[in-house]
Each structure stands twice: as structure tokens, then as C-alpha cells.
Enzyme design. Sequence first.
Site, mmCIF file in Angstrom:
data_model
loop_
_atom_site.group_PDB
_atom_site.id
_atom_site.type_symbol
_atom_site.label_atom_id
_atom_site.label_comp_id
_atom_site.label_asym_id
_atom_site.label_seq_id
_atom_site.Cartn_x
_atom_site.Cartn_y
_atom_site.Cartn_z
ATOM 1 N N LYS A 143 46.724 65.975 47.977
ATOM 2 C CA LYS A 143 45.569 65.048 47.369
ATOM 3 C C LYS A 143 44.225 65.948 47.419
ATOM 4 O O LYS A 143 43.382 65.838 46.464
ATOM 5 C CB LYS A 143 45.511 63.870 48.516
ATOM 6 N N ARG A 171 55.824 62.812 40.484
ATOM 7 C CA ARG A 171 57.150 62.217 40.587
ATOM 8 C C ARG A 171 57.187 61.012 39.875
ATOM 9 O O ARG A 171 56.173 60.383 39.398
ATOM 10 C CB ARG A 171 57.383 62.153 42.139
ATOM 11 N N GLU A 190 38.364 59.956 52.838
ATOM 12 C CA GLU A 190 37.941 59.710 51.501
ATOM 13 C C GLU A 190 37.066 58.336 51.629
ATOM 14 O O GLU A 190 37.517 57.350 52.301
ATOM 15 C CB GLU A 190 39.169 59.587 50.642
#
Length: 399
Positions: free
Chosen positions: A117, A296, A200
Site C-alpha cells: 500500500k 487481483r 493514513e
Amino acid sequence: MFTKILVANRGEIAVRAFRAAYELGAKTVAVFPYEDRNSTHRQKADEAYQIGEKGHPVSAYLNVSEIIRVAKECGADAIYPGYGFLSENPELAQAARENGIAFIGPSSEVLELAGNKVNAIAAATRAGVPVLQSSGSSEDAKELIKAAEKIGFPLFVKAVAGGGGRGMRRVTNAKDLPEAIEQASREAQSAFGDARVFLEQAVLRPRHIEVQILADSKGDVVHLFERDCSIQRRNQKVVEIAPAPNIDEGLRQQLYKDAVSFAKELGYQNAGTVEFLVETTGPNTGKHVFIEMNPRIQVEHTVTEEVTDIDLVQSQMRIASGQSLKEMGLSQDTISMRGFAIQCRITTEDPSANFRPDTGKITTYRSPGGAGIRLDGGTVTAGSEVSPHFDSLLVKLVA
């Protein structure tokens, strides 16, 4: 096209992949730990092989060497990872390549960028896509606590690897941060084999909008419109809709543009989902920020298939076998959207115990049906055992 595909997963996504492979003319191979010996996905494949050690069922599906061993033993020429487990792990993609086996997904180098990430946020910045303030990745709680001073609260502690709400905690004040880091890191290690987390900035009241993309080895990238995944519980999606309702058309087109730009920045190949948050309150209402890319297939890929009539799992397999989007008859001009689709995740959870995952034998099951109803399941018949070791998802109901 491949002749034999090993699916390194279980449950409904394994069954879904077997169906796609069968329709493309490929033989299928299942893997299972001892605890999954009676599972539906084992019975649906042409061949099935036991992996791992008894008593450690989750680690069996995270064991790269065992997956490669079975692939070589059975003569599989491709490995399909599904979602969860090793789907975002570059080690499996690299090991497959080193053993002359195709990995149905992006390369290990791209997985390092997109599946991580923190690396993905850096790539989004280079592509000119708006991002949130965040920290670097670490297992050191002291380092992360120091980084939180610059970001401010509220914030999220997030796993570097994986997805599905695992290894994620929302924190509103400094005193709760150390415990949240410890919990998220432990959960990430258990689910993805990687304990690293990062911090975050939290958006106040966001909508979760994601864009599905397909990319081939020739550098062509197309989007297949968007999904709204805002209805969540404990940071896990439970209802998904395509297309997203009540979105400004200008914002919609910008999300498509940013998703394609990000994929091109990575040199992405195969199917992927670029995820954004759209603020709904305060001075930033209507503005979007990139949060991550899932390199994915997604659990909610079904709603995109329903509105575009494009089989995403087959598309993954065809791209990995070397076909271009053009050879598959896909271009941005020819991809169209018809109607709406909604998916509800039916889970085995106990509402009287704060929706704790429930286990045991399914004694009675009545399947829904009718025009426009789709069911994707892997543990969904009377007599099936719901294991305590895995996700509580029973079946996906799509209409």
C-alpha cells in the site's frame, strides 16, 4: 491457452475459478489442508492434493513452497491465486516464474508496487492522482507513533499487504494508537504473512468507490466502470453496487481517468481494482483521493460482470496466457454498461454475539432463484461444515 490450472485458494473463489477454467478447456487442480478435506472446492476440481501440516490450515494456503510443489507434481502450467491468502504476495509470482509456471496475475515486480500500500501511494503521486497524508511502513510501534504526530487524528492503521478490511483499525486519539498498531500488525501477520503496517489520514465521511481495470502485456488498459462499496461493517464490504448511484458525471469520468493513469504508471497487467474515497461532507465534499490498488480479482467482481457481460476471471486467464485485449475483442469503445447490479455477502455470523463468525454444520439450506439472480458459493449445501479457521463468507447473492 493453459492446459491445467492450479487454484491456490479455497471456497467460492476456487469454485468460480474452476468454472472459468473449464469453460476455457483447461483441467483444474485444487489444494487443501487436512481440515478442508471435505470442502466443496476439493470435490469440484479435476485433481486435488493435500498441502501443509495438520492443525495449521491457514498457513497451508500461505505456503509458497507447497503450492509450487503441487504445481510441479501435477504438471500445472498456471497458478490462479484468487483473492486473500497469497494473491498479493510477490513471492508466489516469482517462484512460479522461476519454475516455468505462469502466474495468473501481475508480475512479482508489479505486486511489490501495487500490493504494498505504501509503494502504491507513491506511484499514485507520480501519476498525478490525489492521495491522503500517510506514513511509511513499519513494524516499530514507536516509529509509527512519532509519524502520527504529523498526520493527526483521526487516522487509520493499515496492513501494508492484503485487503478485505484485515489488519485495519480506525484510531481517534493518541492513547489508543499503540494497542491499535499491535492488533493490526498481529492480524496482518496472521492473514497475509506480513506484519508491517502504516498510518493514513482518515476521511470524515467518505463513499468508497472503486474502478475495475483490465490491462494486457501490450500496454493497453481499459476500465470497466465503477462499483460503490460504501456499505461496510468493521471495514469489510457487505453490499456492493455497480454502477455507483448518485455520482456526478464529471467525478465519474475523473475516477476512470485516474484509475487508468495509475495502472499505466505501474506498467500493470491483468485484472485489478483502483480504490478511491469520495468525501461527502465539509469543504472537500465531492473530492476524491486514492487509497489503494488491489492487484487481483475482487470479491465483488460479480456486479461488474453482470453490468458489462465480461467474464473477469476468464479475462485474467486469457491475459496471463498472452492474449491481448484486442485479441479478446475488448477496447474502451466496445465496453458498455447495461443496467444495475447489487451484491450482498451472506455470512455465517451470530447477530446476538456482535456478529461473531459462527461455525458448525448446515442442516437446512434453501437456495434463492429466479430471473436475474446469481449465486456464487463454496460452502453452501445442506451437510456442509462451516470451518472456524477461515472467513465467514458463505455465498454471494447477486441481482
